[in-house]
Motif scaffolding. Sequence first.
Motif, PDB file in Angstrom:
ATOM      1  N   GLN A   8      47.423  57.060  29.058  1.00 17.46           N
ATOM      2  CA  GLN A   8      47.069  55.747  28.518  1.00 17.46           C
ATOM      3  C   GLN A   8      47.171  54.700  29.617  1.00 17.46           C
ATOM      4  OE1 GLN A   8      49.362  54.690  25.117  1.00 17.46           O
ATOM      5  NE2 GLN A   8      48.357  52.721  24.815  1.00 17.46           N
ATOM      6  N   LEU A   9      46.310  53.714  29.563  1.00 17.31           N
ATOM      7  CA  LEU A   9      46.393  52.623  30.529  1.00 17.31           C
ATOM      8  C   LEU A   9      47.677  51.835  30.294  1.00 17.31           C
ATOM      9  CD1 LEU A   9      42.749  51.211  30.496  1.00 17.31           C
ATOM     10  CD2 LEU A   9      43.781  52.672  32.221  1.00 17.31           C
ATOM     11  N   ASN A  10      48.361  51.511  31.379  1.00 16.08           N
ATOM     12  CA  ASN A  10      49.583  50.730  31.252  1.00 16.08           C
ATOM     13  C   ASN A  10      49.257  49.235  31.336  1.00 16.08           C
ATOM     14  OD1 ASN A  10      49.555  49.877  34.057  1.00 16.08           O
ATOM     15  ND2 ASN A  10      50.302  51.912  34.605  1.00 16.08           N
ATOM     16  N   PRO A  11      50.213  48.371  31.022  1.00 14.82           N
ATOM     17  CA  PRO A  11      49.936  46.925  31.035  1.00 14.82           C
ATOM     18  C   PRO A  11      49.408  46.401  32.362  1.00 14.82           C
ATOM     19  CG  PRO A  11      51.973  47.358  29.865  1.00 14.82           C
ATOM     20  CD  PRO A  11      51.551  48.669  30.479  1.00 14.82           C
ATOM     21  N   ALA A  12      49.943  46.914  33.482  1.00 17.24           N
ATOM     22  CA  ALA A  12      49.482  46.447  34.794  1.00 17.24           C
ATOM     23  C   ALA A  12      48.020  46.816  35.019  1.00 17.24           C
ATOM     24  CB  ALA A  12      50.351  47.056  35.900  1.00 17.24           C
ATOM     25  N   GLU A  13      47.617  47.989  34.547  1.00 15.74           N
ATOM     26  CA  GLU A  13      46.227  48.415  34.702  1.00 15.74           C
ATOM     27  C   GLU A  13      45.295  47.584  33.826  1.00 15.74           C
ATOM     28  OE1 GLU A  13      47.044  53.100  35.868  1.00 15.74           O
ATOM     29  OE2 GLU A  13      46.976  52.472  33.764  1.00 15.74           O
ATOM     30  N   LEU A  14      45.730  47.281  32.609  1.00 16.83           N
ATOM     31  CA  LEU A  14      44.923  46.427  31.738  1.00 16.83           C
ATOM     32  C   LEU A  14      44.803  45.024  32.325  1.00 16.83           C
ATOM     33  CD1 LEU A  14      46.222  47.581  28.250  1.00 16.83           C
ATOM     34  CD2 LEU A  14      43.915  47.882  29.144  1.00 16.83           C
ATOM     35  N   LEU A  15      45.866  44.543  32.946  1.00 17.25           N
ATOM     36  CA  LEU A  15      45.814  43.232  33.594  1.00 17.25           C
ATOM     37  C   LEU A  15      44.837  43.253  34.764  1.00 17.25           C
ATOM     38  CD1 LEU A  15      46.846  40.340  33.850  1.00 17.25           C
ATOM     39  CD2 LEU A  15      48.728  41.215  35.256  1.00 17.25           C
ATOM     40  N   ALA A  16      44.854  44.347  35.537  1.00 21.24           N
ATOM     41  CA  ALA A  16      43.926  44.472  36.657  1.00 21.24           C
ATOM     42  C   ALA A  16      42.485  44.462  36.161  1.00 21.24           C
ATOM     43  CB  ALA A  16      44.207  45.758  37.435  1.00 21.24           C
ATOM     44  N   SER A  18      47.347  54.251  38.344  1.00 16.95           N
ATOM     45  CA  SER A  18      47.718  55.661  38.213  1.00 16.95           C
ATOM     46  C   SER A  18      46.703  56.427  37.368  1.00 16.95           C
ATOM     47  CB  SER A  18      49.115  55.784  37.589  1.00 16.95           C
ATOM     48  OG  SER A  18      49.156  55.161  36.322  1.00 16.95           O
ATOM     49  N   HIS A  19      45.905  55.680  36.579  1.00 19.85           N
ATOM     50  CA  HIS A  19      44.880  56.297  35.738  1.00 19.85           C
ATOM     51  C   HIS A  19      43.719  56.730  36.631  1.00 19.85           C
ATOM     52  CE1 HIS A  19      41.652  56.646  32.797  1.00 19.85           C
ATOM     53  NE2 HIS A  19      42.581  56.676  31.853  1.00 19.85           N
ATOM     54  N   VAL A  20      43.378  58.024  36.605  1.00 20.83           N
ATOM     55  CA  VAL A  20      42.387  58.568  37.544  1.00 20.83           C
ATOM     56  C   VAL A  20      41.021  57.917  37.386  1.00 20.83           C
ATOM     57  CG1 VAL A  20      41.804  60.508  36.009  1.00 20.83           C
ATOM     58  CG2 VAL A  20      41.386  60.682  38.477  1.00 20.83           C
ATOM     59  N   GLY A  21      40.577  57.665  36.148  1.00 22.41           N
ATOM     60  CA  GLY A  21      39.276  57.037  35.945  1.00 22.41           C
ATOM     61  C   GLY A  21      39.239  55.617  36.467  1.00 22.41           C
ATOM     62  N   LEU A  22      40.311  54.876  36.234  1.00 17.81           N
ATOM     63  CA  LEU A  22      40.380  53.497  36.701  1.00 17.81           C
ATOM     64  C   LEU A  22      40.464  53.441  38.223  1.00 17.81           C
ATOM     65  CD1 LEU A  22      40.525  50.534  35.854  1.00 17.81           C
ATOM     66  CD2 LEU A  22      43.003  50.765  35.695  1.00 17.81           C
ATOM     67  N   ARG A  23      41.277  54.338  38.786  1.00 15.62           N
ATOM     68  CA  ARG A  23      41.405  54.378  40.249  1.00 15.62           C
ATOM     69  C   ARG A  23      40.050  54.681  40.902  1.00 15.62           C
ATOM     70  NH1 ARG A  23      45.416  57.509  40.400  1.00 15.62           N
ATOM     71  NH2 ARG A  23      44.373  59.487  40.877  1.00 15.62           N
ATOM     72  N   ARG A  24      39.324  55.623  40.336  1.00 14.17           N
ATOM     73  CA  ARG A  24      38.009  55.979  40.868  1.00 14.17           C
ATOM     74  C   ARG A  24      37.038  54.798  40.743  1.00 14.17           C
ATOM     75  NH1 ARG A  24      37.431  60.701  38.617  1.00 14.17           N
ATOM     76  NH2 ARG A  24      36.535  59.935  36.674  1.00 14.17           N
ATOM     77  N   ALA A  25      37.054  54.124  39.596  1.00 17.00           N
ATOM     78  CA  ALA A  25      36.144  52.993  39.384  1.00 17.00           C
ATOM     79  C   ALA A  25      36.403  51.879  40.396  1.00 17.00           C
ATOM     80  CB  ALA A  25      36.292  52.465  37.958  1.00 17.00           C
ATOM     81  N   PHE A  26      37.674  51.516  40.581  1.00 22.19           N
ATOM     82  CA  PHE A  26      38.002  50.458  41.531  1.00 22.19           C
ATOM     83  C   PHE A  26      37.673  50.878  42.960  1.00 22.19           C
ATOM     84  CE2 PHE A  26      41.150  48.454  38.413  1.00 22.19           C
ATOM     85  CZ  PHE A  26      40.360  47.337  38.214  1.00 22.19           C
TER      86      PHE A  26
END
Length: 197
Positions: free
Chosen positions: A3-11, A127-135
């Motif tokens: 699950q996306l964590n708060p820091a990732e949602l903020l990003a 830490s989320h692989v999909g988010l890391r790849r997108a960024f």
Amino acid sequence: MAQLNPAELLAIHEMASTLATDINKLTAYLSFVDDSHLEAMLRHARQKAETHYHELIDLANGDALNRRFENLDGGLSGRPKGMPSQSPTPVRPRVESGFSARTIASDCLSCNKNMAVRALWFATEASHVGLRRAFSEMSRYYLDAAYEFYKFMEQQGWYVPLESQDNPNDWFRRNHEQMTAFIQTESDWNRSPGMPS
């Protein structure tokens, strides 16, 4: 799936908000530009900004790269899962005299540099692989885009690089004086009618 964590949602929120501003700004610039090459660059930049915006919204709502991520709900503005996102509504600028091609290109160069750094920073923190790849992919795109605007400005004589034979102090002084003289005479910065001088 994690699950996306708060820091990732903020990003995601910060990047999507920046992209929304970028879409509006690029739309405004398109109403002023006359150079066909610069116009094509701006249209491409706006299209990519809209693509990146939608991708981030989908990530926040549990969809990424054609895959569903479980245990994610809501979104940047509480949009339910499955509901299509819309790009921010472009707005017309409140500038009567317009912007010169040089000002537009310079701003786009600066923005792309900043977006590349911001996206890379968010990628290293995710830490989320999909988010890391997108960024990470966004960062690479904005680096390439910055280079394209740099080359355009260099061809126009608007970007003077520091050569090995140049004295750094003289080069800085010469280019700074040229830029400040340009700003002081540039119609972009003239006062609006009715404003006190």
